[in-house]
Design a protein around this motif. Structure first.
Motif, PDB file in Angstrom:
ATOM      1  N   GLU A   1      -6.136  -3.338  -0.676  1.00  0.00           N
ATOM      2  CA  GLU A   1      -5.415  -2.623   0.382  1.00  0.00           C
ATOM      3  C   GLU A   1      -5.997  -2.947   1.749  1.00  0.00           C
ATOM      4  O   GLU A   1      -5.268  -3.170   2.718  1.00  0.00           O
ATOM      5  CB  GLU A   1      -5.473  -1.105   0.132  1.00  0.00           C
TER       6      GLU A   1
ATOM      7  N   ILE B   1       1.818   3.603  15.441  1.00  0.00           N
ATOM      8  CA  ILE B   1       1.976   4.269  14.153  1.00  0.00           C
ATOM      9  C   ILE B   1       2.769   5.550  14.292  1.00  0.00           C
ATOM     10  O   ILE B   1       2.677   6.247  15.295  1.00  0.00           O
ATOM     11  CB  ILE B   1       0.592   4.568  13.534  1.00  0.00           C
TER      12      ILE B   1
ATOM     13  N   GLY C   1       1.839  -4.261   3.829  1.00  0.00           N
ATOM     14  CA  GLY C   1       1.880  -2.802   3.721  1.00  0.00           C
ATOM     15  C   GLY C   1       3.215  -2.260   4.189  1.00  0.00           C
ATOM     16  O   GLY C   1       3.940  -2.934   4.926  1.00  0.00           O
ATOM     17  N   PHE C   2       3.559  -1.088   3.710  1.00  0.00           N
ATOM     18  CA  PHE C   2       4.780  -0.454   4.208  1.00  0.00           C
ATOM     19  C   PHE C   2       4.827   1.039   3.874  1.00  0.00           C
ATOM     20  O   PHE C   2       5.680   1.761   4.325  1.00  0.00           O
ATOM     21  CB  PHE C   2       6.034  -1.131   3.627  1.00  0.00           C
ATOM     22  N   ARG C   3       3.844   1.503   3.076  1.00  0.00           N
ATOM     23  CA  ARG C   3       3.959   2.876   2.585  1.00  0.00           C
ATOM     24  C   ARG C   3       3.246   3.895   3.474  1.00  0.00           C
ATOM     25  O   ARG C   3       3.551   5.073   3.435  1.00  0.00           O
ATOM     26  CB  ARG C   3       3.340   2.976   1.182  1.00  0.00           C
TER      27      ARG C   3
ATOM     28  N   ALA D   1       1.874   7.530   7.219  1.00  0.00           N
ATOM     29  CA  ALA D   1       1.753   7.048   8.589  1.00  0.00           C
ATOM     30  C   ALA D   1       1.656   5.537   8.544  1.00  0.00           C
ATOM     31  O   ALA D   1       0.748   4.991   7.924  1.00  0.00           O
ATOM     32  CB  ALA D   1       0.506   7.640   9.235  1.00  0.00           C
TER      33      ALA D   1
ATOM     34  N   THR E   1     -11.137  -4.343  13.247  1.00  0.00           N
ATOM     35  CA  THR E   1     -11.292  -3.121  12.467  1.00  0.00           C
ATOM     36  C   THR E   1     -12.296  -3.346  11.357  1.00  0.00           C
ATOM     37  O   THR E   1     -12.328  -4.418  10.751  1.00  0.00           O
ATOM     38  CB  THR E   1      -9.930  -2.717  11.854  1.00  0.00           C
TER      39      THR E   1
ATOM     40  N   LYS F   1       4.598  -0.154  10.064  1.00  0.00           N
ATOM     41  CA  LYS F   1       5.241  -1.358   9.519  1.00  0.00           C
ATOM     42  C   LYS F   1       6.719  -1.192   9.193  1.00  0.00           C
ATOM     43  O   LYS F   1       7.456  -2.181   9.183  1.00  0.00           O
ATOM     44  CB  LYS F   1       4.450  -1.841   8.300  1.00  0.00           C
TER      45      LYS F   1
ATOM     46  N   LYS G   1       1.744  -2.571  -5.997  1.00  0.00           N
ATOM     47  CA  LYS G   1       2.499  -3.760  -5.575  1.00  0.00           C
ATOM     48  C   LYS G   1       2.128  -4.999  -6.373  1.00  0.00           C
ATOM     49  O   LYS G   1       2.325  -6.133  -5.911  1.00  0.00           O
ATOM     50  CB  LYS G   1       2.273  -4.056  -4.082  1.00  0.00           C
TER      51      LYS G   1
ATOM     52  N   ALA H   1      -2.637  -7.073  10.299  1.00  0.00           N
ATOM     53  CA  ALA H   1      -3.118  -6.977  11.686  1.00  0.00           C
ATOM     54  C   ALA H   1      -3.403  -8.347  12.268  1.00  0.00           C
ATOM     55  O   ALA H   1      -4.002  -8.455  13.342  1.00  0.00           O
ATOM     56  CB  ALA H   1      -4.372  -6.104  11.743  1.00  0.00           C
TER      57      ALA H   1
ATOM     58  N   ASN I   1      -4.249  -4.872   4.926  1.00  0.00           N
ATOM     59  CA  ASN I   1      -4.156  -4.290   6.266  1.00  0.00           C
ATOM     60  C   ASN I   1      -4.663  -5.276   7.315  1.00  0.00           C
ATOM     61  O   ASN I   1      -4.062  -5.432   8.375  1.00  0.00           O
ATOM     62  CB  ASN I   1      -4.967  -2.997   6.346  1.00  0.00           C
TER      63      ASN I   1
ATOM     64  N   HIS J   1      -5.690  -7.063  15.309  1.00  0.00           N
ATOM     65  CA  HIS J   1      -5.345  -6.431  16.584  1.00  0.00           C
ATOM     66  C   HIS J   1      -5.911  -5.015  16.734  1.00  0.00           C
ATOM     67  O   HIS J   1      -5.843  -4.418  17.804  1.00  0.00           O
ATOM     68  CB  HIS J   1      -3.835  -6.445  16.822  1.00  0.00           C
ATOM     69  N   GLY J   2      -6.501  -4.444  15.692  1.00  0.00           N
ATOM     70  CA  GLY J   2      -7.173  -3.154  15.823  1.00  0.00           C
ATOM     71  C   GLY J   2      -6.220  -2.002  16.175  1.00  0.00           C
ATOM     72  O   GLY J   2      -4.999  -2.171  16.173  1.00  0.00           O
TER      73      GLY J   2
ATOM     74  N   PRO K   1      -5.145   6.807   3.677  1.00  0.00           N
ATOM     75  CA  PRO K   1      -5.399   8.192   3.236  1.00  0.00           C
ATOM     76  C   PRO K   1      -5.796   8.275   1.769  1.00  0.00           C
ATOM     77  O   PRO K   1      -6.617   9.121   1.404  1.00  0.00           O
ATOM     78  CB  PRO K   1      -4.065   8.908   3.486  1.00  0.00           C
TER      79      PRO K   1
HETATM   80  N1  LIG Z   1      -7.139  -3.379   9.642  1.00  0.00           N
HETATM   81  C1  LIG Z   1      -6.202  -2.791  10.398  1.00  0.00           C
HETATM   82  N2  LIG Z   1      -5.956  -3.281  11.640  1.00  0.00           N
HETATM   83  C2  LIG Z   1      -4.986  -2.745  12.417  1.00  0.00           C
HETATM   84  N3  LIG Z   1      -4.233  -1.695  12.035  1.00  0.00           N
HETATM   85  C3  LIG Z   1      -4.442  -1.177  10.799  1.00  0.00           C
HETATM   86  C4  LIG Z   1      -5.426  -1.691   9.944  1.00  0.00           C
HETATM   87  N4  LIG Z   1      -5.398  -0.985   8.794  1.00  0.00           N
HETATM   88  C5  LIG Z   1      -4.428  -0.071   8.942  1.00  0.00           C
HETATM   89  N5  LIG Z   1      -3.840  -0.176  10.153  1.00  0.00           N
HETATM   90  C6  LIG Z   1      -2.756   0.658  10.651  1.00  0.00           C
HETATM   91  O1  LIG Z   1      -2.772   1.834   9.911  1.00  0.00           O
HETATM   92  C7  LIG Z   1      -1.530   2.039   9.296  1.00  0.00           C
HETATM   93  C8  LIG Z   1      -1.722   2.734   7.984  1.00  0.00           C
HETATM   94  O2  LIG Z   1      -2.352   1.859   7.081  1.00  0.00           O
HETATM   95  P1  LIG Z   1      -2.098   2.021   5.552  1.00  0.00           P
HETATM   96  O3  LIG Z   1      -2.734   0.912   4.842  1.00  0.00           O
HETATM   97  O4  LIG Z   1      -2.483   3.395   5.190  1.00  0.00           O
HETATM   98  O5  LIG Z   1      -0.570   1.988   5.507  1.00  0.00           O
HETATM   99  P2  LIG Z   1       0.360   0.665   5.552  1.00  0.00           P
HETATM  100  O6  LIG Z   1      -0.459  -0.535   5.601  1.00  0.00           O
HETATM  101  O7  LIG Z   1       1.280   0.881   6.681  1.00  0.00           O
HETATM  102  O8  LIG Z   1       1.130   0.834   4.247  1.00  0.00           O
HETATM  103  P3  LIG Z   1       0.542   0.675   2.715  1.00  0.00           P
HETATM  104  O9  LIG Z   1       0.235   2.040   2.288  1.00  0.00           O
HETATM  105  O10 LIG Z   1       1.641   0.078   2.016  1.00  0.00           O
HETATM  106  O11 LIG Z   1      -0.676  -0.154   2.843  1.00  0.00           O
HETATM  107  C9  LIG Z   1      -0.900   0.713   9.207  1.00  0.00           C
HETATM  108  O12 LIG Z   1       0.503   0.838   9.255  1.00  0.00           O
HETATM  109  C10 LIG Z   1      -1.423   0.006  10.417  1.00  0.00           C
HETATM  110  O13 LIG Z   1      -0.627   0.274  11.542  1.00  0.00           O
END
Ligand SMILES: Nc1ncnc2c1ncn2[C@@H]1O[C@H](COP(=O)(O)OP(=O)(O)OP(=O)(O)O)[C@@H](O)[C@H]1O
Ligand SMILES: [Mg+2]
Lengths: 587, 367
Positions: free
Chosen positions: A31, A5, A95-97, A78, A144, A81, A304, A39, A35, A63-64, A102
């Motif tokens: 959301e 990340i 996801g991508f944002r 952060a 996770t 993706k 989305k 993963a 995620n 994959h955690g 947070p």
């Molecule tokens: N269940 C999960 N398993 C593994 N990694 C995760 C998991 N949830 C979140 N992450 C990691 O945390 C990061 C941030 O998650 P978050 O959902 O905030 O953002 P995103 O998925 O990248 O984008 P979006 O805001 O569009 O969902 C992800 O990019 C991913 O790398």
């Protein structure tokens, strides 16, 4: 372990559709499940209490994250993706944002437990209303688990807008179902207050997932479709027309694995059912669109829920065509449900429009170059397409025609039927042939064995004298005999039922005394041609043989304005199959 | 009325009459036929008011009488009956038909509502063999007009003269005329204008060997043999003076093979305009050229050897008219006479004893 990340640079972050990510428990669930799917989880368990208002939890075996990533994941922007602006244009993950975690953590008592699949130690982070409370090292299996309690505890205005626990549970369930339909290869389990609402094992088969959610009956009513045109693949399951029912329905659309809502796509699909289901009946639809990531923008809506197709019309057309092809396959008993794509489906028409919505008629017309009454013959090149939209090539092979009340001709066309007014049609034909003969001098003139002697009024006699040159060119050879008497030696012979004397009398009266028709002419030639066409044309009430009808059709469609007579009245009425279907209550 | 006839005679009588029954009529009784006894015969009559047909057949008459029966139904029944004597009997407003084990009862209309047949004084008429009349009509009636403005041209002119009779028909564009010598007994001269439909009935209902009696009243004409009668309304004249238009000063003459000429015309006519069917004939010594030019379609040319006397001539015709007149020439060779591009051409069979001439008016050629 290696960190994945990173924080997006501001200029990328600023381009991401902003807005509220979390509106209710179901949006948090969405959301979190996304995620888990990103993963690469193979099993996802969702639990809610009190509709998720009290507590909601999503646990996966994906994959955690390692400790560093986990700490970063709860920061804004952060993400693992995307990296650059360029990636925004071809998003392959849900996801991508870098916003979801947070955003959720900011409005709840949030707990993230995660352990990476490489066997490293696990991490637990607790956050209250956005502030990190604790970070602990824990032992847990890879994957996770995110637990969200007291959603909106610190945003009372939001909390007040939450609905009943039952309504929120329904929303959570709906969200889960949509994502489960998008990912049949992942197992899903949903529990509410320890009660199991869904238990969906992994399956290779979409129908199996549908059956696991709603039962075998619905699954058995679905037809597989799989169609590709113009770089868009539309696959999935659609309900057989006969099984469609009015009212509540199941319509799910996905693009590149992402659920989305788009009423235009749904309408295009329903148009594909046109005429096969009664009005108000809504078929169940499970449509999976696949296209290059560049072809669809998912960065348009904070949750989305909506996407934007780069070529909206085309996409809708392909959806319509996909449905129609699927239903066609049913009718023609073509093999259904083949996995993958047949070569026929892969070849899209080069026009940029599939044989789908809107384009259907045009393609059909272009493809049917067969002549009017001669099966298999080439169509005449000059076959014009004017606003009536009827051309000889439009006629069906049977070429069946009927004369109605000795006045109208009814003929079958590809798209329905046409009714031609025989007098008006012949009027148009005669007018054009007379105008042409003025240029080419080809009008025939039949000499008479017994010349016709007529007494005219002085005005008429004068008109005949003035126009004798033009009259001669349309075939009337007239000799003045003195005292307003004329002798006709030769006459045109436009059809076997032609009555030369009557035509001449009526025409001369009209030319001598005027009429709206001849007043509308631009010059003397046109005046005579219009009057002649009107008086000489086959009359209403004249029975015609089949040959005569087909000759009339040939000549009408070879004329430059087949759908109007010289008065500007229509010569052709068309009744489309759609209209027929509508009138019979079939659409 | 009570009468018995053989099924065959009954059916033959009905089918002879059925053709005159109008398919649609405002006068309901006209869709019936009149069945009546005449001495020891059964007579069946039908009419559409223009043409009437009457056929008699031997019968066993028990009780004299007359009745009307729905024409179509009785004809259909007669067709299906077993081959056994058919008994007809009136029963109040109905007629009973009994044949073997089959019985029918049909509603009928009173016979006095049936239109009466024209009174024709046959004793003052002519007598001739049916075949001669049929030959005349077959060669000429095709040329009648279907235009409504000149009703005389809708009929065939039949001229009875001492020892010959003539028939003429024309639509003003083409004309056919035939003359035959008659051996029968003549009673005066007359000019009759006869609807071609009546002549068709004469061709259909009489054998060519039948001796016919023919006579007229003021407005009607009757034909009768021993068993069969046909009546028709006459068309009122005068008929145009056709003798005057038959050309007498034709200075060009062509002899051509009829089959070859017909075939050549049919070929080139394929590309002729639907409207005018125009074909151009170019006559020169030893050769006849045929040309068709249709601006939006194309052109065709053909030629054939002929023997031709006179200066070369180009003349246009409606191909359909040429084919019509050639069709009824019985001879191998046909003689064509001409004078000028705007003057008629005549066509006559060569050899044979028929006095038959047809005439076709040209189409103006505008090049
Ligand atoms: N269940 C999960 N398993 C593994 N990694 C995760 C998991 N949830 C979140 N992450 C990691 O945390 C990061 C941030 O998650 P978050 O959902 O905030 O953002 P995103 O998925 O990248 O984008 P979006 O805001 O569009 O969902 C992800 O990019 C991913 O790398
Ligand atoms: Mg996310």
């Amino acid at each position: 372990m290696q960190r994945r990340i990173h924080i997006l640079p501001d200029h990328v972050a600023n381009q991401i559709a902003a807005g509220e990510v979390v509106e209710r428990p179901a949006s948090a669930i969405k959301e979190l499940i996304e995620n888990s799917l990103d993963a690469l989880a193979s099993e996802i368990e969702i639990c809610v209490r009190n509709g998720g208002k009290t507590e909601l939890r999503v646990a996966d075996d994906g994959h955690g994250m390692g400790r560093d990533d986990a700490l970063l994941a709860i920061d804004r922007h952060a993400t693992s993706k995307i990296k650059s602006e360029k990636d925004l244009r071809s998003i392959q993950t849900l996801g991508f944002r870098g916003e979801a975690l947070p955003s959720i953590a900011a409005v709840s008592r949030f707990e993230l437990e995660t352990a990476p699949s490489d066997g490293d130690t696990g991490t637990r982070i607790k956050i209250n209303g956005g502030s990190v409370v604790s970070v602990d090292e824990i032992a847990r299996r890879p994957g996770t688990t995110v637990t969200v309690r007291s959603l909106f505890f610190n945003v009372p205005a939001r909390a007040r807008f939450l609905r009943s626990a039952a309504a929120e549970t329904r929303a959570v369930s709906e969200t889960t179902i949509a994502l489960a339909l998008a990912n049949p290869g992942t197992a899903f389990r949903l529990k509410s207050n320890e009660r199991e609402l869904l238990d969906l094992p992994r399956t290779a088969d979409l129908a199996g997932r549908v059956a696991a959610i709603w039962g075998e009956e619905l699954a058995s009513q679905l037809l597989p479709i799989d169609y590709v045109a113009d770089g868009v693949r539309v696959a999935g399951l659609v309900q057989r027309p006969a099984d469609a029912r009015p009212g509540s329905r199941r319509v799910y659309t996905f693009v590149n694995g992402r659920p989305f809502v788009d009423r235009f796509i749904v309408r295009a699909a329903e148009d594909g059912y046109r005429t096969t289901v009664p009005p108000g009946h809504r078929p169940a639809l499970f449509l999976y669109l696949e296209l290059a990531p560049e072809g669809v923008d998912v960065n348009v809506h904070p949750t989305k829920a909506e996407v934007r197709f780069r070529d909206k019309m085309k996409t809708e057309a392909v959806v319509g065509a996909a449905i129609r092809t699927g239903l066609e396959g049913l009718a023609s008993a073509a093999p259904l449900g083949m996995p993958g794509l047949s070569s026929r489906q892969l070849v899209g028409p080069p026009t940029g429009r599939g044989p789908g919505v809107g384009a259907a008629a045009a393609v059909e017309r272009a493809a049917s170059q067969m002549a009017l009454f001669v099966p298999g013959a080439e169509a005449p090149q000059q076959a014009p397409a004017d606003e009536s939209g009827v051309t000889p090539t439009d006629m069906t092979r049977s070429g069946a025609m009927w004369q109605l009340h000795a006045s109208y001709i009814l003929a079958e066309t590809r798209s329905g039927l046409i009714i031609v007014d025989q007098h008006s049609a012949h009027e148009r034909v005669l007018f054009e042939s007379i105008m042409r003969s003025f240029e080419e001098g080809t009008a025939g003139s039949q000499r008479l064995l017994f010349p016709i002697t007529l007494r005219l009024s002085p005005t008429e006699a004068q008109a005949v004298e003035e126009l004798s040159g033009i009259l001669r060119r349309i075939g009337f050879e007239v000799e003045a005999f003195g005292q307003n008497t004329v002798v006709i030696h030769a006459v045109p012979n436009p059809h076997p039922h032609f009555d030369a004397e009557r035509c001449f009398r009526e025409m001369v009266a009209e030319l001598a005394y005027g009429s709206p028709l001849v007043e509308s002419a631009r010059n003397q030639h046109e005046r005579v041609a219009k009057s002649f066409a009107c008086k000489a044309a086959i009359k209403a009430g004249q029975p015609l043989s089949e040959l005569e009808m087909s000759e009339l059709f040939d000549r009408l469609f070879a004329s430059s304005l087949p759908s109007h007579d010289v008065h500007g009245r229509p010569t052709i009425l068309r009744l489309s199959l759609d209209e027929l279907a509508r009138r019979f209550g079939r659409s | 009325m009570k009468v018995t006839v053989t099924r065959e005679n009954f059916q033959r009588g009905l089918s002879a009459v059925a053709a005159t029954i109008p398919t649609r009529t405002t006068l309901p009784v006209l869709s019936n036929i009149l069945v009546e006894t005449v001495e020891d015969r059964l007579r069946v009559r039908g009419t559409d008011l223009d043409i009437s047909v009457s056929v008699q057949t031997p019968a066993e008459v028990e009780r004299q009488g007359a009745i009307t029966v729905p024409a179509k139904k009785i004809a259909d029944i007669a067709k299906e009956l077993p081959d056994q004597p058919v008994q007809l009997q009136s029963e109040g407003g109905r007629v009973a038909v009994v044949c073997g084990k089959s019985r029918f009862r049909l509603n009928s209309l009173p016979s006095d509502e049936y239109p009466s047949f024209p009174e024709i004084p046959f004793e003052k008429g002519w007598k001739l063999r049916s075949g001669e009349l049929q030959r005349l009509s077959a060669h000429t009636s095709f040329a009648v007009s279907s235009e409504e403005t000149r009703p005389v041209l809708n009929g065939v002119l039949w001229q009875l003269r001492g020892d010959e009779m003539r028939m003429v028909a024309t639509n003003g564009h083409r004309l056919a005329k035939m003359v035959v010598k008659v051996g029968g007994t003549a009673s005066g001269e007359d000019d009759l204008i006869v609807p071609p439909k009546a002549l068709q009935q004469v061709e259909r209902l009489f054998d060519s060997e039948d001796e016919l009696e023919i006579a007229r009243s003021e407005s009607h004409l009757g034909f009768r043999s021993e068993r069969t009668e046909v009546y028709t309304r006459l068309i009122e004249g005068p008929y145009p003076n056709y003798e005057q238009v038959l050309p007498k000063d034709q200075d060009k003459e062509c002899l051509a093979d009829r089959a070859a000429l017909t075939a050549a015309i049919r070929r080139v006519a394929i590309v002729a305009s639907d409207q005018t069917h125009r074909v151009k004939l170019s006559f020169s010594a030893e050769n006849l050229g045929l040309t068709v030019q249709t601006p939006d379609l194309g052109e065709a040319e053909d030629e054939m050897p002929v023997s031709y006397k006179g200066s070369p001539l180009e003349i246009g015709f409606n191909a359909q008219y040429l084919l019509d007149v050639l069709r009824y020439m019985g001879s191998e060779e046909v003689k064509i006479t001409l004078s000028a591009p705007e003057r008629p051409a005549t066509f006559q069979p060569v050899g044979g004893e028929d006095d038959y001439v047809t005439l076709v008016m040209p189409l103006r050629l505008m090049e």
